[in-house]
Write a protein that holds these residues in place. Sequence first.
Motif, PDB file in Angstrom:
ATOM      1  N   PHE A   1       0.788  -1.232   0.000  1.00 17.09           N
ATOM      2  CA  PHE A   1       0.000   0.000   0.000  1.00 17.09           C
ATOM      3  C   PHE A   1       0.824   1.288   0.000  1.00 17.09           C
ATOM      4  N   GLY A   2       2.144   1.177   0.165  1.00 15.17           N
ATOM      5  CA  GLY A   2       3.010   2.345   0.016  1.00 15.17           C
ATOM      6  C   GLY A   2       3.162   3.250   1.213  1.00 15.17           C
ATOM      7  N   ARG A   3       2.492   2.948   2.323  1.00 15.85           N
ATOM      8  CA  ARG A   3       2.608   3.797   3.500  1.00 15.85           C
ATOM      9  C   ARG A   3       2.069   3.058   4.725  1.00 15.85           C
ATOM     10  N   ILE A   4       2.272   3.665   5.887  1.00 18.37           N
ATOM     11  CA  ILE A   4       1.693   3.160   7.142  1.00 18.37           C
ATOM     12  C   ILE A   4       1.107   4.363   7.860  1.00 18.37           C
ATOM     13  N   ASP A   5      -0.201   4.430   7.946  1.00 16.25           N
ATOM     14  CA  ASP A   5      -0.849   5.554   8.617  1.00 16.25           C
ATOM     15  C   ASP A   5      -1.083   5.287  10.097  1.00 16.25           C
TER      16      ASP A   5
END
Length: 244
Positions: free
Chosen positions: A77-81
Amino acid sequence: MSKVIVITGASSGIGEATAKLLAKRGDKLVLGARRETKLQQIVSDIEAAGGTAAYALTDVTDLASVKALAQTALDRFGRIDVWMNNAGFMPASEFIKGKVTDWNRMIDVNLRGVLYGIDAALATMRQQKSGHFINIASVAAHTVSPGGGVYSATKAGVWMISEALRQEEAAAKSNVRVTVVSPGAVATEFVDHVTDEGAKQALANYYAQTAISPKRIATSIAATIDLPADAAINEIVIRPTSQD
């Protein structure tokens, strides 16, 4: 806007309930735990309901394993929120019983697991200039009773780690938020882990009469995630209304 949310200890209880609730809202979930069959079923349930989820077999006592979970989120997913340190272990017993193996496991899962999660995700959040750690402690972080000395010590440690992290990220102006959640009696598999038969029966009886659904905890977690980025709920203490 949907968020990428990583949850450890996601194969049951609070982790599972939170994953399913957040996925239903449109968030993208990355689930970590040791039981692959359970993870596969939860991901299947989420996808069948129209949600998006991935999983990675994860042992939170192994730093490389936790970092691999983080990499799964980034690759997919390209990120970690949001990173939710949820894995926990609660085999209650009095000290005289000498359950040293249980003590060590609690320290490894409840403390090292949280630290490894922070290490796995913090640099990414700093680079993004946003992020949110949700660390699951317990009402036992605020009190102690016979048989609960080591568990309370580890959960008080989670509280202290969370507060230090909050202060550090506030000073760094990283826009990384920190929330520590302290649940009371919740209907999860925790009682199953108790190896002292007397303590196990007492806890089972108490939980049967008192415990609330893990969905209640999931709802409170969703609320803190939804808060605008310029504010943070730093601590949630949530217990059954009937719990003293």
